[in-house]
Design a protein around this motif. Structure first.
Motif, mmCIF file in Angstrom:
data_model
loop_
_atom_site.group_PDB
_atom_site.id
_atom_site.type_symbol
_atom_site.label_atom_id
_atom_site.label_comp_id
_atom_site.label_asym_id
_atom_site.label_seq_id
_atom_site.Cartn_x
_atom_site.Cartn_y
_atom_site.Cartn_z
ATOM 1 N N ASN A 171 1.024 5.990 4.417
ATOM 2 C CA ASN A 171 1.828 7.193 4.556
ATOM 3 C C ASN A 171 3.303 6.843 4.746
ATOM 4 O O ASN A 171 3.681 5.670 4.838
ATOM 5 N N HIS A 172 4.129 7.881 4.808
ATOM 6 C CA HIS A 172 5.574 7.681 4.834
ATOM 7 C C HIS A 172 6.018 6.939 6.087
ATOM 8 O O HIS A 172 6.866 6.053 6.021
ATOM 9 N N ARG A 173 5.441 7.271 7.234
ATOM 10 C CA ARG A 173 5.878 6.626 8.467
ATOM 11 C C ARG A 173 5.563 5.133 8.460
ATOM 12 O O ARG A 173 6.402 4.303 8.833
ATOM 13 N N TYR A 174 4.348 4.784 8.029
ATOM 14 C CA TYR A 174 4.004 3.366 7.978
ATOM 15 C C TYR A 174 4.909 2.634 6.997
ATOM 16 O O TYR A 174 5.325 1.501 7.230
ATOM 17 N N PHE A 175 5.231 3.300 5.890
ATOM 18 C CA PHE A 175 6.135 2.717 4.892
ATOM 19 C C PHE A 175 7.476 2.363 5.527
ATOM 20 O O PHE A 175 8.011 1.270 5.307
ATOM 21 N N GLN A 176 8.030 3.291 6.321
ATOM 22 C CA GLN A 176 9.320 3.042 6.954
ATOM 23 C C GLN A 176 9.235 1.872 7.927
ATOM 24 O O GLN A 176 10.127 1.010 7.961
ATOM 25 N N GLU A 177 8.173 1.825 8.710
ATOM 26 C CA GLU A 177 8.002 0.729 9.666
ATOM 27 C C GLU A 177 7.830 -0.604 8.941
ATOM 28 O O GLU A 177 8.394 -1.629 9.338
ATOM 29 N N ALA A 178 7.035 -0.593 7.864
ATOM 30 C CA ALA A 178 6.794 -1.818 7.110
ATOM 31 C C ALA A 178 8.059 -2.306 6.416
ATOM 32 O O ALA A 178 8.293 -3.512 6.303
ATOM 33 N N LEU A 179 8.883 -1.379 5.955
ATOM 34 C CA LEU A 179 10.140 -1.757 5.308
ATOM 35 C C LEU A 179 11.065 -2.435 6.314
ATOM 36 O O LEU A 179 11.709 -3.445 5.999
ATOM 37 N N SER A 180 11.141 -1.898 7.526
ATOM 38 C CA SER A 180 11.963 -2.517 8.572
ATOM 39 C C SER A 180 11.485 -3.934 8.873
ATOM 40 O O SER A 180 12.286 -4.870 8.972
ATOM 41 N N ALA A 181 10.163 -4.096 9.009
ATOM 42 C CA ALA A 181 9.602 -5.420 9.279
ATOM 43 C C ALA A 181 9.838 -6.364 8.107
ATOM 44 O O ALA A 181 10.132 -7.551 8.289
ATOM 45 N N GLY A 182 9.721 -5.841 6.892
ATOM 46 C CA GLY A 182 9.926 -6.664 5.705
ATOM 47 C C GLY A 182 11.351 -7.162 5.580
ATOM 48 O O GLY A 182 11.600 -8.315 5.212
ATOM 49 N N LEU A 183 12.313 -6.305 5.896
ATOM 50 C CA LEU A 183 13.720 -6.708 5.820
ATOM 51 C C LEU A 183 14.049 -7.742 6.888
ATOM 52 O O LEU A 183 14.820 -8.674 6.636
ATOM 53 N N LEU A 184 13.472 -7.581 8.068
ATOM 54 C CA LEU A 184 13.685 -8.573 9.122
ATOM 55 C C LEU A 184 13.160 -9.930 8.682
ATOM 56 O O LEU A 184 13.813 -10.965 8.860
ATOM 57 N N SER A 185 11.988 -9.939 8.073
ATOM 58 C CA SER A 185 11.403 -11.183 7.578
ATOM 59 C C SER A 185 12.233 -11.769 6.445
ATOM 60 O O SER A 185 12.442 -12.983 6.373
ATOM 61 N N ALA A 186 12.732 -10.918 5.554
ATOM 62 C CA ALA A 186 13.548 -11.392 4.430
ATOM 63 C C ALA A 186 14.832 -12.052 4.924
ATOM 64 O O ALA A 186 15.274 -13.071 4.377
ATOM 65 N N ARG A 187 15.435 -11.487 5.965
ATOM 66 C CA ARG A 187 16.652 -12.090 6.528
ATOM 67 C C ARG A 187 16.340 -13.462 7.122
ATOM 68 O O ARG A 187 17.078 -14.431 6.898
ATOM 69 N N ARG A 188 15.267 -13.543 7.899
ATOM 70 C CA ARG A 188 14.904 -14.812 8.535
ATOM 71 C C ARG A 188 14.669 -15.902 7.503
ATOM 72 O O ARG A 188 15.063 -17.052 7.674
ATOM 73 N N ARG A 189 13.997 -15.524 6.418
ATOM 74 C CA ARG A 189 13.579 -16.522 5.422
ATOM 75 C C ARG A 189 14.554 -16.640 4.263
ATOM 76 O O ARG A 189 14.322 -17.388 3.314
ATOM 77 N N GLU A 190 15.663 -15.879 4.352
ATOM 78 C CA GLU A 190 16.704 -15.892 3.312
ATOM 79 C C GLU A 190 16.099 -15.608 1.942
ATOM 80 O O GLU A 190 16.331 -16.323 0.959
ATOM 81 N N GLN A 191 15.307 -14.542 1.891
ATOM 82 C CA GLN A 191 14.661 -14.120 0.651
ATOM 83 C C GLN A 191 15.122 -12.718 0.272
ATOM 84 O O GLN A 191 15.714 -11.995 1.072
ATOM 85 N N LYS A 192 14.835 -12.366 -0.962
ATOM 86 C CA LYS A 192 15.126 -11.017 -1.433
ATOM 87 C C LYS A 192 13.930 -10.102 -1.163
ATOM 88 O O LYS A 192 12.806 -10.574 -0.984
ATOM 89 N N LEU A 193 14.189 -8.808 -1.137
ATOM 90 C CA LEU A 193 13.134 -7.806 -0.999
ATOM 91 C C LEU A 193 13.501 -6.623 -1.882
ATOM 92 O O LEU A 193 14.640 -6.146 -1.857
ATOM 93 N N ALA A 194 12.534 -6.179 -2.682
ATOM 94 C CA ALA A 194 12.792 -5.078 -3.617
ATOM 95 C C ALA A 194 12.085 -3.809 -3.169
ATOM 96 O O ALA A 194 10.934 -3.849 -2.705
ATOM 97 N N LEU A 195 12.793 -2.701 -3.298
ATOM 98 C CA LEU A 195 12.235 -1.379 -3.058
ATOM 99 C C LEU A 195 12.194 -0.629 -4.380
ATOM 100 O O LEU A 195 13.204 -0.561 -5.090
ATOM 101 N N VAL A 196 11.028 -0.091 -4.715
ATOM 102 C CA VAL A 196 10.872 0.687 -5.947
ATOM 103 C C VAL A 196 10.387 2.085 -5.572
ATOM 104 O O VAL A 196 9.367 2.231 -4.891
ATOM 105 N N LEU A 197 11.122 3.095 -5.997
ATOM 106 C CA LEU A 197 10.707 4.487 -5.823
ATOM 107 C C LEU A 197 10.270 5.040 -7.173
ATOM 108 O O LEU A 197 10.997 4.891 -8.167
ATOM 109 N N ILE A 198 9.101 5.662 -7.223
ATOM 110 C CA ILE A 198 8.512 6.158 -8.476
ATOM 111 C C ILE A 198 8.273 7.654 -8.366
ATOM 112 O O ILE A 198 7.531 8.100 -7.484
ATOM 113 N N ASP A 199 8.898 8.425 -9.234
ATOM 114 C CA ASP A 199 8.797 9.882 -9.211
ATOM 115 C C ASP A 199 8.042 10.356 -10.456
ATOM 116 O O ASP A 199 8.364 9.954 -11.578
ATOM 117 N N ILE A 200 7.019 11.197 -10.263
ATOM 118 C CA ILE A 200 6.296 11.771 -11.398
ATOM 119 C C ILE A 200 7.161 12.873 -12.006
ATOM 120 O O ILE A 200 7.488 13.854 -11.336
#
Length: 371
Positions: A206-235
């Protein structure tokens, strides 16, 4: 936004030189605690709430690393468990997984980058697990299940002075008559776990978990000096589809596209389905899906989005049950950290802005966020 607290990592190794080296490698990204024996490690476990424990298999004090990590699983189950070993035997790995629920392995000799990546991924996955458990517990509290799974006795009748508002019963949870052991309360627990972070229609996060996971993912990407991609798909034209075909057919279409969104999340080289638990797909909005791709540059994200766009365009749903081939399309927007954004808000804003701009220019395309 306040700076997040550094994750706490315990390193257990009886070799002083190796211990100092691992501390040097990890201290830039984590708060590191050191122990030269299982006894010292258990003392740290008693006083610190840890995010990960890295233990060598041979500790030299009569206790093996697997035994220590088994205690970690009992004392701090949310802490990631990483076993350092020179063994490459399958039976040793199976024992570690079965007995100590080891999450990750480091095989000697390993490089600095391998150490950082393994610990970083372990901490990231532990953070996502903690987020899930928090959301599950919040929902259980709302349902009156409490922490032990048993329903809480009502303090007063709904509507009485000072009584809290009654919590609506989820449609998916049918009333059941409990037996002497509270079976009905227990049967609600798996349902509450699903409801806490899953969308009821599509089964995606769901949307809330997505927001929390994105925050955690960005924190991890900064630590590991990696990129992270966000894709939004609209029907494209989903509201029109609902009006012309009916909401039942609209729900079918949402579920079908949601399945395609997850099916396309595969490794770009081997084409195997990604088993990275930190890469997620979610129902971002009514007819919009969000995908987080870890360690992904703009080309990987664009390849994923284009493959999905083409697959949806080729959907063949016969007349009377959906749409004709080509009638259903999607528009996808890609934004990448840190290329186009420095934080979560900027990343989401870049993707949403690109999506709005593309929708105004025409459907059925993949666009990149502003640089």
């Amino acid at each position: 936004m306040s700076e997040p607290v550094a994750a706490k990592v315990l390193v257990v190794e009886d070799n002083r030189t190796m211990l100092a080296l691992m501390q040097y490698y990890l201290s830039k990204d984590f708060t590191v605690f050191l122990a030269r024996s299982a006894e010292e490690a258990l003392e740290v476990l008693q006083r610190e709430q840890l995010h990960a424990v890295v233990s060598d298999q041979n500790l030299g004090d009569g206790l093996m690393g697997v035994d220590l990590l088994k205690r970690v699983a009992e004392l701090q189950p949310h802490a990631a468990r990483i076993l350092v070993t020179a063994s490459q035997k399958l039976e040793d790995a199976q024992k570690a997984i079965n007995e100590a629920r080891v999450n990750h392995f480091l095989t000697k000799p390993f490089t600095e980058q391998e150490l950082k990546n393994t610990v970083g991924q372990a901490v990231h996955n532990a953070a996502l697990l903690s987020i899930r458990d928090k959301m599950v517990q919040e929902l259980k509290d709302q349902l009156g299940l409490g922490r032990g799974g048993a329903a809480k006795p009502a303090a007063s009748k709904p509507g009485a002075p000072g009584a809290p508002a009654a919590t609506p019963r989820p449609k998916t949870a049918e009333p059941q008559k409990p037996d002497a052991k509270g079976t009905a309360s227990q049967s609600l627990i798996p349902e509450s776990e699903r409801l806490a972070f899953r969308d009821g229609l599509t089964g995606l996060y769901n949307h809330r978990y997505f927001q929390e996971a994105l925050s955690a993912g960005l924190l991890s990407a900064r630590r590991r000096e990696q990129k992270l991609a966000l894709v939004l798909i609209d029907i494209d034209g989903f509201r029109r589809f609902n009006l012309s075909r009916g909401y039942a057919e609209g729900d079918k279409l949402l579920r079908r596209v949601a399945q395609m969104v997850t099916d396309m999340m595969e490794d770009p080289v081997t084409h195997a389905r990604s088993d990275n638990s930190s890469e997620i797909a979610a129902r971002y909005d009514w007819d919009v899906f969000g995908v987080i791709l870890c360690n992904a540059d703009v080309e990987r994200a664009r390849t994923y989005a284009e493959k999905l766009r083409k697959a949806v365009e080729e959907l063949d749903i016969p007349e009377g049950t959906g749409s004709d081939v080509g009638e259903v399309t999607v528009t996808a927007a890609v934004a990448v950290f840190p290329d186009q954004a420095r934080n979560e808000q900027e990343l989401i804003s870049a993707a949403e802005k690109a999506l709005r701009s593309s929708k105004a220019s025409g459907p059925n395309r993949v666009v990149l966020g502003p640089r």
